[in-house]
Scaffold this active site. Structure first.
Site, PDB file in Angstrom:
ATOM      1  N   TYR A 132     -60.891 -42.078 -32.547  1.00 24.55           N
ATOM      2  CA  TYR A 132     -61.700 -42.926 -33.048  1.00 24.55           C
ATOM      3  C   TYR A 132     -62.981 -42.230 -33.721  1.00 24.55           C
ATOM      4  O   TYR A 132     -63.506 -42.584 -34.864  1.00 24.55           O
ATOM      5  CB  TYR A 132     -62.287 -44.123 -32.036  1.00 24.55           C
ATOM      6  CG  TYR A 132     -63.132 -45.151 -32.459  1.00 24.55           C
ATOM      7  CD1 TYR A 132     -62.725 -46.049 -33.467  1.00 24.55           C
ATOM      8  CD2 TYR A 132     -64.282 -45.049 -31.787  1.00 24.55           C
ATOM      9  CE1 TYR A 132     -63.641 -47.006 -33.762  1.00 24.55           C
ATOM     10  CE2 TYR A 132     -65.310 -46.078 -32.250  1.00 24.55           C
ATOM     11  CZ  TYR A 132     -64.720 -47.007 -33.147  1.00 24.55           C
ATOM     12  OH  TYR A 132     -65.757 -48.337 -33.721  1.00 24.55           O
ATOM     13  N   LYS A 140     -64.056 -42.056 -37.760  1.00 28.57           N
ATOM     14  CA  LYS A 140     -65.222 -42.717 -38.196  1.00 28.57           C
ATOM     15  C   LYS A 140     -66.145 -41.341 -38.646  1.00 28.57           C
ATOM     16  O   LYS A 140     -67.123 -41.943 -39.554  1.00 28.57           O
ATOM     17  CB  LYS A 140     -66.002 -43.005 -36.750  1.00 28.57           C
ATOM     18  CG  LYS A 140     -65.565 -44.510 -36.297  1.00 28.57           C
ATOM     19  CD  LYS A 140     -65.619 -45.671 -37.386  1.00 28.57           C
ATOM     20  CE  LYS A 140     -65.320 -46.963 -36.812  1.00 28.57           C
ATOM     21  NZ  LYS A 140     -65.088 -47.894 -37.965  1.00 28.57           N
TER      22      LYS A 140
HETATM   23  P1  NAI Z   1     -63.084 -56.982 -33.899  1.00 28.87           P
HETATM   24  O1  NAI Z   1     -61.808 -56.495 -33.161  1.00 28.87           O
HETATM   25  O2  NAI Z   1     -63.774 -58.101 -33.627  1.00 28.87           O
HETATM   26  O3  NAI Z   1     -62.816 -56.805 -35.576  1.00 28.87           O
HETATM   27  C1  NAI Z   1     -62.206 -56.033 -36.413  1.00 28.87           C
HETATM   28  C2  NAI Z   1     -61.339 -56.838 -37.260  1.00 28.87           C
HETATM   29  O4  NAI Z   1     -60.456 -55.941 -37.926  1.00 28.87           O
HETATM   30  C3  NAI Z   1     -60.155 -57.899 -36.328  1.00 28.87           C
HETATM   31  O5  NAI Z   1     -60.107 -59.002 -36.709  1.00 28.87           O
HETATM   32  C4  NAI Z   1     -58.822 -57.275 -36.674  1.00 28.87           C
HETATM   33  O6  NAI Z   1     -57.627 -58.048 -37.023  1.00 28.87           O
HETATM   34  C5  NAI Z   1     -59.045 -56.367 -38.113  1.00 28.87           C
HETATM   35  N1  NAI Z   1     -58.107 -55.627 -38.332  1.00 28.87           N
HETATM   36  C6  NAI Z   1     -57.839 -54.395 -37.480  1.00 28.87           C
HETATM   37  N2  NAI Z   1     -56.927 -53.631 -38.327  1.00 28.87           N
HETATM   38  C7  NAI Z   1     -56.738 -54.135 -39.597  1.00 28.87           C
HETATM   39  C8  NAI Z   1     -55.954 -53.710 -40.490  1.00 28.87           C
HETATM   40  N3  NAI Z   1     -55.016 -52.662 -40.720  1.00 28.87           N
HETATM   41  N4  NAI Z   1     -56.103 -54.296 -41.863  1.00 28.87           N
HETATM   42  C9  NAI Z   1     -56.992 -55.504 -41.830  1.00 28.87           C
HETATM   43  N5  NAI Z   1     -57.560 -56.010 -40.734  1.00 28.87           N
HETATM   44  C10 NAI Z   1     -57.577 -55.324 -39.592  1.00 28.87           C
HETATM   45  O7  NAI Z   1     -64.193 -55.780 -33.787  1.00 28.87           O
HETATM   46  P2  NAI Z   1     -65.612 -55.387 -34.308  1.00 28.87           P
HETATM   47  O8  NAI Z   1     -66.394 -54.927 -33.221  1.00 28.87           O
HETATM   48  O9  NAI Z   1     -66.035 -56.577 -35.043  1.00 28.87           O
HETATM   49  O10 NAI Z   1     -65.361 -54.168 -35.186  1.00 28.87           O
HETATM   50  C11 NAI Z   1     -65.808 -54.028 -36.807  1.00 28.87           C
HETATM   51  C12 NAI Z   1     -65.896 -52.788 -37.034  1.00 28.87           C
HETATM   52  O11 NAI Z   1     -67.159 -52.105 -36.571  1.00 28.87           O
HETATM   53  C13 NAI Z   1     -64.940 -51.768 -36.695  1.00 28.87           C
HETATM   54  O12 NAI Z   1     -64.624 -50.652 -37.748  1.00 28.87           O
HETATM   55  C14 NAI Z   1     -65.431 -51.005 -35.389  1.00 28.87           C
HETATM   56  O13 NAI Z   1     -64.747 -49.626 -35.266  1.00 28.87           O
HETATM   57  C15 NAI Z   1     -66.862 -50.967 -36.021  1.00 28.87           C
HETATM   58  N6  NAI Z   1     -67.714 -50.697 -34.675  1.00 28.87           N
HETATM   59  C16 NAI Z   1     -68.014 -51.693 -33.807  1.00 28.87           C
HETATM   60  C17 NAI Z   1     -68.755 -51.463 -32.787  1.00 28.87           C
HETATM   61  C18 NAI Z   1     -69.291 -52.610 -31.890  1.00 28.87           C
HETATM   62  O14 NAI Z   1     -70.007 -52.358 -31.057  1.00 28.87           O
HETATM   63  N7  NAI Z   1     -68.702 -53.894 -31.969  1.00 28.87           N
HETATM   64  C19 NAI Z   1     -69.352 -50.305 -32.568  1.00 28.87           C
HETATM   65  C20 NAI Z   1     -69.251 -49.201 -33.480  1.00 28.87           C
HETATM   66  C21 NAI Z   1     -68.630 -49.464 -34.633  1.00 28.87           C
END
Ligand code: NAI
Length: 302
Positions: free
Chosen positions: A166, A170
């Site tokens: 990851y 990133k």
């Molecule tokens: P989340 O799991 O709630 O949302 C991610 C969404 O991406 C999900 O709805 C999932 O179905 C969708 N997804 C996954 N693979 C996919 C694909 N191949 N094609 C289309 N859609 C896909 O997680 P969150 O936390 O909202 O994450 C959003 C972004 O923020 C991610 O890139 C994560 O790595 C990043 N992030 C989040 C942090 C946090 O504290 N929540 C910290 C640092 C980064």
């Protein structure tokens, strides 16, 4: 102070069926953007798919009086990326804003990091950004306007145990942004980076419960909206955001040490002797692009 308004703008938010992406999509739509809600709807580790994730958010946007269409493609494929952009162009005529947000996690300590978990995470985060951004960037370039936001992580910027796949993916997004900020420059295509911390299914077993309660994605979305706005003239910024705290991280370079006159090759012992000076980041400099770094060699090149 001018108001941030997205009337007439078309936005794609990948992975906006939940978490941070959902919040970005809802807020963009509230301020007038027409939104493509992309979500594959798989599990946290990226297996399976379910159209209902994107559909629900589209319904929420419409219920609040906004405009949105769903897309269920996988960001990690060329065909998926092209179809996500085509969905925007077919429904709304163009792409002005792209938020690369889709993400999965497959944490393992490094010696246990098998190929499929390495490749799976690289595919969604880094290849996914490539697959969607390339066709979107082409459309933005043609239109002479674009705002792109990449989603990185503190895991990459600073390190986090068990997240080598990851973190590497990133940080790849930072390299990509450093180039897109240059290549998009004369077309008014700005690319910036978000490093969020927020409660979502990705962080439910990572954040302590008292943090999880408070750290709503809503606290992060305002800086994303600013970076997507016409008012944002910057490109290449990396912005940390959590609970109303916002700050910039940057790759900066220390003053270093010149151990040669341009002719004499320094010895490893000279490097050892000067290690403290070489590694000091006191009075750092920011280079906007690679050739600027050659400037420090001036005295040796003469
Ligand atoms: P989340 O799991 O709630 O949302 C991610 C969404 O991406 C999900 O709805 C999932 O179905 C969708 N997804 C996954 N693979 C996919 C694909 N191949 N094609 C289309 N859609 C896909 O997680 P969150 O936390 O909202 O994450 C959003 C972004 O923020 C991610 O890139 C994560 O790595 C990043 N992030 C989040 C942090 C946090 O504290 N929540 C910290 C640092 C980064």
């Amino acid at each position: 102070m001018s108001t941030i308004d997205f009337t007439g703008r078309v936005a794609i938010v990948t992975g906006s069926g939940a978490g941070l992406g959902r919040c970005h999509a809802l807020e963009l739509a509230k301020r007038g953007a027409k939104v493509v809600v992309n979500d594959l709807g798989g599990t946290r580790d990226g297996t399976g798919s379910d159209d209902s994730a994107a559909n629900k958010v589209v319904e929420e946007i419409k219920a609040a009086g906004g405009e949105a269409v769903p897309n269920y493609d996988n960001v990690a494929t060329i065909a998926g990326g092209e179809n996500i952009v085509k969905t925007a162009i077919d429904a709304f005529g163009k792409v002005d804003i792209l938020i690369n947000n889709a993400g999965i996690l497959r944490d393992k300590s490094f010696t246990k990091m098998e190929e499929e978990n390495w490749d799976g995470v690289m595919a969604v985060h880094l290849r996914g950004a490539y697959c969607v951004t390339r066709p979107a960037f082409a459309n933005m370039r043609e239109n002479g306007y674009g705002r792109i936001v990449m989603t990185t992580s503190g895991a990459g910027l600073f390190g986090n145990f068990g997240q080598s796949n990851y973190a590497a993916a990133k940080m790849g997004l930072i390299g990509l942004t450093n180039v897109l900020k240059l290549e998009g420059g004369k077309y008014n295509v700005k690319t910036n980076v978000l490093a969020p911390v927020a409660a979502s299914r990705l962080t439910e077993d990572v954040l302590p419960p008292e943090f999880f309660e408070k750290m709503k994605p809503d606290f992060v979305t305002p800086v994303v909206l600013y970076m997507c706005s016409e008012q944002c003239e910057d490109s290449g910024m990396i912005i940390n955001a959590a609970l109303g705290y916002f700050s910039r991280s940057a790759i900066v370079t220390g003053p270093g040490a010149i151990l040669s006159d341009g002719k004499k090759i320094p010895t490893p012992e000279e490097v050892m002797e000067n290690w403290a000076k070489i590694t000091s980041i006191e009075n750092p400099q920011y280079f906007n692009q690679l050739p600027e770094m050659f400037g420090v060699l001036g005295p040796v090149l003469q």
